[in-house]
Write an enzyme that holds these catalytic residues in place. Sequence first.
Site, short mmCIF file in Angstrom:
data_model
loop_
_atom_site.label_atom_id
_atom_site.label_comp_id
_atom_site.label_asym_id
_atom_site.label_seq_id
_atom_site.Cartn_x
_atom_site.Cartn_y
_atom_site.Cartn_z
N TYR A 101 -0.44 5.33 9.14
CA TYR A 101 0.00 5.69 10.68
C TYR A 101 -1.40 5.77 11.65
O TYR A 101 -1.40 5.30 12.66
CB TYR A 101 0.84 6.68 10.91
N ASN A 123 11.56 0.09 13.66
CA ASN A 123 11.55 -1.41 13.70
C ASN A 123 12.69 -2.03 13.30
O ASN A 123 13.30 -1.73 12.13
CB ASN A 123 10.19 -1.71 12.44
N CYS A 131 7.17 -2.96 7.92
CA CYS A 131 6.92 -1.58 8.01
C CYS A 131 6.68 -0.95 6.67
O CYS A 131 6.19 0.26 6.76
CB CYS A 131 8.04 -0.80 8.80
N HIS A 132 7.22 -1.60 5.73
CA HIS A 132 6.97 -0.79 4.44
C HIS A 132 5.52 -0.80 4.06
O HIS A 132 5.18 -0.04 3.21
CB HIS A 132 7.92 -1.82 3.26
N GLU A 158 4.75 -6.96 -3.65
CA GLU A 158 3.62 -7.63 -3.12
C GLU A 158 2.22 -7.26 -3.62
O GLU A 158 1.28 -7.76 -3.02
CB GLU A 158 3.46 -7.34 -1.32
#
Length: 171
Positions: A101, A123, A131-132, A158
């Site tokens: 952040y 979001n 946003c993850h 990912e």
Amino acid sequence: MTLYKQIYHSPLGDLSLAADEQGLIGVWFVGQKYFEQGISGQAFLEAANPVLSQASQWLDAYFAGEKSKQDKPVLSPQGTPFQKQVWQVLREIPSGQTLTYGDIAEKINCRSAQAVGGAVSRNPLSIIVPCHRVLGSNGQLRGYAGGIDKKIWLLQHEGVKLDKQPFLSLR
């Protein structure tokens, strides 16, 4: 303006997809925090349109672990100018990488990582606007509107290595 909505069945549960003729307005896990915020109560056609079809194809490729050769659908999120600025930074985080952040706050010259967190949490385009991929200041897993279990799954999908024991914020 006609709004379209359909349910997408993902490995993590159903997603509600919403679009107009111009672009994708939202992708929410059914029942998540801020579910369909900003558009609930509006009339929708429960039908596909070209934008929703493109979003579904992109999500199919994403969940199959394929590098999507196809472009993401045109996005039309509804939010404040500040939220849209934060969401644009989220779109730039490559798959398999994360930001904090504080990184995002620094990037947009904002003094408040908490303000950034508020925008990230709202979001409306889960997964497509990733946003993850945002973590706390020391790499801790912070909340995720769809649920922290989904955030962990998406990051691992990912290829993000979650070395530490995740710290779960109660916020």
